[in-house]
Enzyme design. Structure first.
Site, PDB file in Angstrom:
ATOM      1  N   GLU A   1      44.253  43.284  19.867  1.00 56.25           N
ATOM      2  CA  GLU A   1      43.261  43.108  20.937  1.00 56.25           C
ATOM      3  C   GLU A   1      42.596  41.739  20.855  1.00 56.25           C
ATOM      4  OE1 GLU A   1      43.046  47.498  19.585  1.00 56.25           O
ATOM      5  OE2 GLU A   1      43.548  45.531  18.750  1.00 56.25           O
TER       6      GLU A   1
ATOM      7  N   ALA B   1      80.131  52.990  -5.609  1.00 56.17           N
ATOM      8  CA  ALA B   1      80.575  52.075  -6.668  1.00 56.17           C
ATOM      9  C   ALA B   1      81.801  52.669  -7.340  1.00 56.17           C
ATOM     10  CB  ALA B   1      79.474  51.859  -7.703  1.00 56.17           C
TER      11      ALA B   1
END
Length: 383
Positions: free
Chosen positions: A55, A172
């Site tokens: 604002e 992995a």
């Protein structure tokens, strides 16, 4: 060019999204000030913590453009604040500027605000319209601020677990090789998700095996997320890459959560700049629910998890993960580590259920965002 109401709401949301990597731990808020004919007089979004809110940025923009906002309408994606925090109340700034009407997308869950901003505006004679809770704009504002809402309502961060996998779910190989399963576009996109988080969490296993820096490098970011390490026995090497300052010059805090005590190692890690938090749980492990509560107190909104299958499994087993962010490569890797080590389950129905939020191609790979069912119940009030 004058904008209709839908276009104004869309513009406010676009502005709030610009604060996504910037405003943490404050919410991501946008503001557009318009005259009665739909012409945009000014606009702005929240800046870094301690800087102006949306604002105030919009009011400054109006002044810079030479526009009076007397009698105008301010469209704001979150209720204007009513308390003195790092900055003065935004509702007072709107009142002083002479705004006649404020359209609020959704209320602020912060107990220090929680309707008081709207009440103060109305007490000053300003017309305030709050959008219906299930309107598209209101839902979009809450979704963009899911971590802020989580911290204010649940007192813990929104936990997002990220992983890169092969098509058969391998993260992995058995020898530990994991770089790189996915392509450059997916890695850059993953860094964008890191950048929007307040903090990145990993485990000691990842630190010892991969020695990652876990900073944001592949996308522009005005700030670095903090780093959280779960290290029950204080095994983090003093030479670990995570202690190196990010190349972009932005600072970050490093919080190491541990269970057992080691005064000499604690002092050495503190000398490296780490903050040590003892959080003992069962079996000399870190109390993970306690860790999340502590991170909430440290103003962590979104927690981005990049860990190995053991810590991932512990987080999932304790029901602490809100959503998964998976990058899936079009490759098969056979035997190796998966995303998470938990179970075994006795039957298929025992597995936690998720809901796909989005499935999108990113370069050669696929990005899946899936949310655990019911975890976002606090975000969208029932009508």
């Amino acid at each position: 060019m004058p904008l209709n109401d839908t276009e104004l709401l869309d513009r406010v949301h676009a502005l709030s999204a610009q604060a996504q990597r910037l405003s943490n731990p404050n919410p991501r808020v946008g503001c557009v000030i318009s005259d009665g004919a739909g012409r945009v007089l000014a606009e702005g979004h929240t800046q870094k913590a301690g800087g102006p809110h949306a604002e105030v940025m919009a009011l400054r923009d109006a002044q810079a453009r030479g526009h009076s906002v007397q009698g105008s309408t301010a469209y704001v994606s979150l209720e204007p604040c009513s308390h003195h925090g790092r900055t003065p109340p935004c509702c007072d700034a709107l009142i002083a500027a002479g705004v006649a009407r404020v359209v609020v997308f959704t209320g602020d869950p912060n107990p220090l605000v929680a309707g008081q901003g709207i009440e103060r505006l109305r007490a000053a004679g300003i017309e305030v319209d709050v959008l219906p809770p299930n309107s598209a704009a209101a839902r979009a504002s809450r979704e963009l601020n899911i971590g802020f809402f989580s911290r204010m309502i649940r007192h813990t961060p929104w936990v997002r677990m990220k992983a890169a996998t092969s098509l058969d779910g391998i993260t992995a190989l058995e020898n530990g090789a994991s770089q790189w399963i996915t392509g450059e576009a997916a890695r850059a996109n993953g860094h964008a998700w890191r950048a929007r988080a307040c903090a990145v969490l990993t485990g000691i296993g990842t630190v010892l095996e991969d020695d990652p820096s876990l900073d944001v490098r592949l996308v522009d970011a005005p700030r670095q997320p903090h780093l959280v390490v779960v290290d029950s026995r204080l095994q983090t090497p003093l030479t670990a890459r995570l202690f190196r300052a990010p190349a972009d010059g932005h600072s970050r805090q490093i919080w190491i959560y541990h269970a057992t005590r080691n005064a000499a190692k604690e002092a050495a890690l503190q000398a490296q700049g780490a903050t040590l938090v003892q959080m003992p749980g069962a079996n000399d492990k870190v109390d993970l629910p306690g860790l999340l509560n502590d991170l909430g107190r440290r103003e962590v909104n979104e927690l981005h998890v990049e860990a190995g299958h053991k810590l991932n499994g512990s987080l999932l087993r304790e029901g602490l993960v809100d959503e998964l962010l998976l990058y899936v490569a079009p490759q098969l890797l056979g035997r190796g580590a998966g995303v998470a080590n938990f179970g075994p389950l006795e039957q298929l129905s025992d597995g936690p259920r998720l809901r796909y939020e989005s499935v999108e191609p990113v370069g050669q790979d696929l990005r899946i965002l899936a949310r655990f069912q019911g975890r976002d119940r606090f975000l969208h009030p029932a009508t």
